[in-house]
Write an enzyme that holds these catalytic residues in place. Structure first.
Site, PDB file in Angstrom:
ATOM      1  N   PHE A   1       0.846  -1.186   0.000  1.00  8.29           N
ATOM      2  CA  PHE A   1       0.000   0.000   0.000  1.00  8.29           C
ATOM      3  C   PHE A   1       0.876   1.229   0.000  1.00  8.29           C
ATOM      4  O   PHE A   1       2.068   1.175   0.280  1.00  8.29           O
ATOM      5  CB  PHE A   1      -0.949   0.013   1.214  1.00  8.29           C
ATOM      6  CG  PHE A   1      -0.255   0.203   2.535  1.00  8.29           C
ATOM      7  CD1 PHE A   1      -0.070   1.481   3.062  1.00  8.29           C
ATOM      8  CD2 PHE A   1       0.225  -0.881   3.256  1.00  8.29           C
ATOM      9  CE1 PHE A   1       0.578   1.669   4.279  1.00  8.29           C
ATOM     10  CE2 PHE A   1       0.872  -0.714   4.474  1.00  8.29           C
ATOM     11  CZ  PHE A   1       1.041   0.568   4.983  1.00  8.29           C
ATOM     12  N   CYS A   2       0.251   2.374  -0.314  1.00  8.88           N
ATOM     13  CA  CYS A   2       0.950   3.655  -0.212  1.00  8.88           C
ATOM     14  C   CYS A   2      -0.040   4.696   0.339  1.00  8.88           C
ATOM     15  O   CYS A   2      -0.754   4.398   1.288  1.00  8.88           O
ATOM     16  CB  CYS A   2       1.640   4.056  -1.517  1.00  8.88           C
ATOM     17  SG  CYS A   2       0.651   4.021  -3.013  1.00  8.88           S
ATOM     18  N   ASN A   3      -0.108   5.877  -0.246  1.00  8.47           N
ATOM     19  CA  ASN A   3      -0.912   6.950   0.349  1.00  8.47           C
ATOM     20  C   ASN A   3      -2.396   6.915   0.016  1.00  8.47           C
ATOM     21  O   ASN A   3      -3.192   7.519   0.715  1.00  8.47           O
ATOM     22  CB  ASN A   3      -0.336   8.310  -0.016  1.00  8.47           C
ATOM     23  CG  ASN A   3       0.806   8.699   0.890  1.00  8.47           C
ATOM     24  OD1 ASN A   3       0.777   8.424   2.077  1.00  8.47           O
ATOM     25  ND2 ASN A   3       1.815   9.326   0.335  1.00  8.47           N
TER      26      ASN A   3
END
Length: 199
Positions: free
Chosen positions: A150-152
């Site tokens: 995942f990221c932002n």
């Protein structure tokens, strides 16, 4: 007509699950999830203040594209896109590695408890940490671990970039999961972060 509306309202009020009165749960049958972190166990729950709202960076709706373009639901063929419940189950599973693929400064500003930081710029160089072995032709990933990245949020390209690079290096796509909602949706749902000062 007014009596019918009043009767329906009373029926709905009576049908409200008891857990809703006891707090903000993750699911009707679960208030929290306990995960293992390098620092010991951590509890993930939702913010109990029903008036809580996002502010600052996480409340922004529009970022310039490029580079902050909306990401596809599936970043690469064979990759499974997941939601929060599935990610929580993976965090509880010691055989799965949940990866925060954001740069270190983003990770340090607050992440999902139990996630390890492997910035998207370093992922391919660190495939040995995920069960791959370096050989003469690159990476041999027959024993690769199941991972979730995942990221932002849906507008962040860091984890999709990492996923595509991993697959190009030989990582099996079917062992990769993509939590597209990322930190923005995680925070929107009021779920625990490693540093809650960043909302």
């Amino acid at each position: 007509m007014k009596r019918t509306i009043a009767a329906v309202a009373l029926a709905l009020a009576a049908a409200t699950p008891l857990w809703a009165e006891d707090g903000v749960g993750i699911r009707p049958d679960r208030m929290s999830v306990t995960v293992q972190t390098p620092g010991g166990s951590a509890e993930i729950s939702r913010i109990q203040d029903t008036e809580h709202e996002l502010s600052g960076e996480w409340a922004r709706t529009s970022r310039p594209c490029p580079p902050f373009c909306i990401q596809p639901m599936i970043p690469a063929e064979g990759v499974d896109t997941i939601g929060e419940i599935e990610l929580l189950e993976m965090l509880e599973n010691p055989d799965v590695i949940v990866i925060d693929s954001r740069t270190q400064s983003w990770f340090e500003s607050g992440s999902i408890p139990g996630a390890v930081n492997m910035p998207y710029t370093e992922t391919v160089d660190r495939l040995a940490e995920l069960g791959c072995a370096l050989d003469f032709d690159g990476w041999a990933c027959e024993d690769a671990r199941e991972v979730a990245l995942f990221c932002n949020g849906p507008w962040c390209g860091q984890s999709p970039t990492a996923i595509r690079r991993m697959i190009e290096a030989g990582y099996p796509a079917e062992r990769i999961h993509y939590y597209r909602g990322g930190m923005q949706v995680w925070r929107l749902l009021g779920l625990s972060v490693t540093d809650a000062t960043g909302d």
